[in-house]
Design an enzyme around this catalytic site. Sequence first.
Site, PDB file in Angstrom:
ATOM      1  N   SER A   1       1.174  -1.132  -0.157  1.00  0.00           N
ATOM      2  CA  SER A   1      -0.364   0.270  -0.345  1.00  0.00           C
ATOM      3  C   SER A   1       1.111   1.317   0.189  1.00  0.00           C
ATOM      4  O   SER A   1       2.226   0.908   0.731  1.00  0.00           O
ATOM      5  CB  SER A   1      -0.331   0.149   1.373  1.00  0.00           C
ATOM      6  OG  SER A   1      -1.498   1.417   1.256  1.00  0.00           O
TER       7      SER A   1
ATOM      8  N   TYR B   1      -1.224  -1.016  11.155  1.00  0.00           N
ATOM      9  CA  TYR B   1      -2.023  -1.617   9.551  1.00  0.00           C
ATOM     10  C   TYR B   1      -0.978  -1.407   8.478  1.00  0.00           C
ATOM     11  O   TYR B   1      -0.113  -2.326   8.069  1.00  0.00           O
ATOM     12  CB  TYR B   1      -3.287  -1.021   8.974  1.00  0.00           C
ATOM     13  CG  TYR B   1      -3.091  -0.920   7.327  1.00  0.00           C
ATOM     14  CD1 TYR B   1      -3.343  -2.011   6.930  1.00  0.00           C
ATOM     15  CD2 TYR B   1      -3.242   0.273   6.423  1.00  0.00           C
ATOM     16  CE1 TYR B   1      -3.446  -2.456   5.429  1.00  0.00           C
ATOM     17  CE2 TYR B   1      -3.400  -0.019   5.120  1.00  0.00           C
ATOM     18  CZ  TYR B   1      -3.549  -1.519   4.657  1.00  0.00           C
ATOM     19  OH  TYR B   1      -3.954  -1.677   3.437  1.00  0.00           O
TER      20      TYR B   1
ATOM     21  N   LYS C   1       1.612  -3.785   6.615  1.00  0.00           N
ATOM     22  CA  LYS C   1       2.722  -3.190   5.639  1.00  0.00           C
ATOM     23  C   LYS C   1       3.928  -3.628   4.979  1.00  0.00           C
ATOM     24  O   LYS C   1       5.248  -4.129   3.878  1.00  0.00           O
ATOM     25  CB  LYS C   1       1.738  -2.609   4.353  1.00  0.00           C
ATOM     26  CG  LYS C   1       0.433  -2.958   4.483  1.00  0.00           C
ATOM     27  CD  LYS C   1      -0.648  -4.694   3.566  1.00  0.00           C
ATOM     28  CE  LYS C   1      -1.504  -4.097   3.420  1.00  0.00           C
ATOM     29  NZ  LYS C   1      -1.868  -5.736   2.679  1.00  0.00           N
TER      30      LYS C   1
END
Length: 345
Positions: A132, A156, A160
């Site tokens: 992302s 989050y 990644k």
Amino acid sequence: MATPDCILLTGAAGYIASHTWLALQDAGYTVVGVDSFVNSSPVVLDRLREIGGQPIHFVQGDVRDPAVLDRCFELGQTVGGIKAVVHFAALKAVGESVERPLDYFENNLGSLLAVSQAMQRHGVFDLVFSSSATVYGEPERLPITEDAPLRATNPYGQTKLVGEELLRSLVACDARWHVACLRYFNPVGAHPSGRIGEDPRGIPNNLMPYVAQVAVGKRPHLNVFGNDYDTPDGTGVRDYIHVCDLAEGHVAAVRYLGEQQRSVTVNLGTGQGYSVVQLAQAYGRAAGREIPLVFAPRRTGDVAACYADPALAQRLLGWSARRGLDDMCVDSWRWQSTNPGGFEG
Ligand code: UD1
């Protein structure tokens, strides 16, 4: 005729994966999918069968369970043998990740490890990883190139970033591995058939699904989070990318791994930024109704502007986004207006 290459998709009933499933089939690949339905609906599979006109090869289960993944590879054997894996399965809500960080580490990193281990067990070493633009944190320079500093500002994003780092380390240690880390900007829109699209549970966190629910009458207005940013109209600017363009980016990455036998990390964006107000206006045009706006305070953790330099993906993968903001809105609206309750509505 040779058997088409078979690709395993994890999180296969999810928003981006389901569109990628169709794009892979369109490009001549066979797909095996796995999903636990923890954040998706089994109805997606009926829709994929209907749109794609091909049999659906699918395993239900959590990819952190090695037995589930072994079943996927066995199923793959019946359709030519899995050649590569596209790993989508992950939790993805920023706010929730701050409330439940351990769940995010457990789920997103646990699944990445389990998938990589299963691939090694089955002798498959081509992996596409859903990363992302969140790995860039607050960008220092725009447009963002892949060599920009990396930092995560929430759990989050951390999953990644750490996921990418684990994979780069794996590639450095073991020459059999070839990994494509795809840094998505803001995926929006839906398949032009209107039969699959984004179906968030509860109140949407992201802009376009929220706008779509305003357009369909489920919510009275859009809260615009901040109108005092250093951007042309003061509202946040993002690089919205049509989910079908993003799906085709995955096909290009799978092809690259197979043909070049090299690893790659690229942005998947359009290179074009639009503000919240511009997006709401474009959506209003597509839906034939105005989207009422209410200006609200900034959302914690948001950046003013974020858009990609997509040149590297063009150069290495031969891929670039073809669809514009109006296509994104028209396709989203077709999905939203014909499925106002989502897949299970
Ligand atoms: C968000 C995540 C990002 C994740 C991405 C997935 C945050 C802080 N970031 O990105 O990590 O990878 O989703 O797609 O959650 N907006 C409103 N009103 C709304 C919703 C959004 O004004 O009701 C604005 C936001 O302030 C922002 C823009 O719309 O300026 C886009 O927001 P969103 O769709 O949530 O995406 P990102 O914040 O870019």
